[in-house]
Design an enzyme around this catalytic site. Sequence first.
Site, mmCIF file in Angstrom:
data_model
loop_
_atom_site.group_PDB
_atom_site.id
_atom_site.type_symbol
_atom_site.label_atom_id
_atom_site.label_comp_id
_atom_site.label_asym_id
_atom_site.label_seq_id
_atom_site.Cartn_x
_atom_site.Cartn_y
_atom_site.Cartn_z
ATOM 1 N N ARG A 216 91.033 83.359 134.426
ATOM 2 C CA ARG A 216 90.220 82.278 135.003
ATOM 3 C C ARG A 216 89.513 82.768 136.267
ATOM 4 N NH1 ARG A 216 94.256 78.346 132.668
ATOM 5 N NH2 ARG A 216 95.784 78.843 134.267
ATOM 6 N N PHE A 232 87.833 74.678 123.423
ATOM 7 C CA PHE A 232 89.297 74.531 123.429
ATOM 8 C C PHE A 232 89.779 74.412 124.877
ATOM 9 C CE2 PHE A 232 87.960 77.388 119.991
ATOM 10 C CZ PHE A 232 88.395 76.701 118.871
ATOM 11 N N ASP A 254 86.973 69.851 123.535
ATOM 12 C CA ASP A 254 88.308 69.970 122.961
ATOM 13 C C ASP A 254 88.445 68.902 121.880
ATOM 14 O OD1 ASP A 254 91.128 71.394 124.052
ATOM 15 O OD2 ASP A 254 91.417 69.627 122.786
ATOM 16 N N ALA A 281 84.755 65.339 123.184
ATOM 17 C CA ALA A 281 85.887 65.472 122.270
ATOM 18 C C ALA A 281 85.346 65.744 120.867
ATOM 19 C CB ALA A 281 86.741 64.210 122.282
ATOM 20 N N ASP A 301 88.888 80.225 123.797
ATOM 21 C CA ASP A 301 90.327 80.374 124.025
ATOM 22 C C ASP A 301 91.080 79.441 123.073
ATOM 23 O OD1 ASP A 301 92.767 81.111 125.101
ATOM 24 O OD2 ASP A 301 92.639 79.692 126.772
ATOM 25 N N CYS A 341 95.810 84.343 121.386
ATOM 26 C CA CYS A 341 97.164 84.246 121.939
ATOM 27 C C CYS A 341 98.212 84.353 120.822
ATOM 28 C CB CYS A 341 97.342 82.941 122.719
ATOM 29 S SG CYS A 341 97.143 81.452 121.712
#
Length: 397
Positions: A216, A232, A254, A281, A301, A341
């Site tokens: 970040r 995301f 998101d 959204a 991400d 991730c």
Amino acid sequence: MSNPKIHLRRGKEESLLRRHPWIFSGAIESVECEGDLTEGAVVDVYSSKREFIARGHYQIGSIAVRVLTFEQEAIDAAWWHNRIESAYNVRQTLGLTDNEKTTCYRLVHGEGDLLPGLVVDIYGTTAVVQCHSVGMYLSRNDIATAIREVYGEKITAIYDKSAATLPFKANLNAVDGYLYGSAERDNVVLENGYKFLVNWEEGQKTGFFIDQRFNRHLVEQYAKGRTVLNTFCYTGGFSVYALAGGAKEVCSIDASERAVRLVDENIKLNFGDDAPHSSLACDAVEYLKDIGDKYDMIILDPPAFAKHHKVLGNAMQGYKRLNARALSQIKSGGILFTFSCSQAVSKELFRTTVFTAAAIAGRKVRILHQLTQPTDHPINIYHPEGEYLKGLVLYVE
């Protein structure tokens, strides 16, 4: 009473002799136990020559034992204290335990802190414990006691958030709740001086994605004058840093409406009502179908597309499609931050997939940075699988 004994097949002790902390079920020759061997029990592991190798938690599944120690030592209150204290000392070395600008960090990172199956995150004066194995869950009160002993008055509450991370078939009927003290549901923590609302009771993971702290900060360094898309976005960490870095405009998206409300709150908390920020959204993959060349910084991400190797092929298709859409539409001279991730995805595989996406997009692309997890998410040198977070910063012509 002695611990149950697990005897390995011939030659299957080699990874343990290299201090890898997992024992797979196929490596087991026989079990020596009074009565039934229950999940979560502390077991002793022996070679085919009946030589002691390790002591750990037994579990049902492909990973049959998670190693706690390679010594014949008692797993008692003193042992838990020493392990938590060792983890604390690392964070003290990193300058995190008494940091006025950063009040949230990871105290225990599973195998990286020689405590496989355990995560502990610190949010101000609250510790959030998350157990990923039955053995760790059965030890949660010993863990809480050790945290209190090591931190003293610095910790006023310890919250157990293991209900969603324990093996489903364990039938523990776990319920999240406080092991010690209590705290308000929504708390404000600091990361590099920026404010974030954290709700460990209802939020994802332990309440905040602590593992992107360094990355970040890098977004902040590149954001000046740019129009930024943060996909995301969850709690909007990257969005806050982009605005702090002087972004011209930031859009956060998101699929969760609750996450979008939270990012709006975090933006307001740091910049008031007049920040050049919008939120939406919607499904990020669908949104990226047609964004034109509006953005000259895009952050990808996503959640883990591959939880395990069985779905790796489909996951890599997902990463390829997502990155190809972003790379094909980002403005010339744009910066793309892209992450995986998924522990099942290696650095090499992720990089190859992004390379393929760049080729599909037909753009000239340079790698500026290769990113990983921060220092409070250490990697056990004998357990390279612990390097789960992979990231690339790309310059796109």
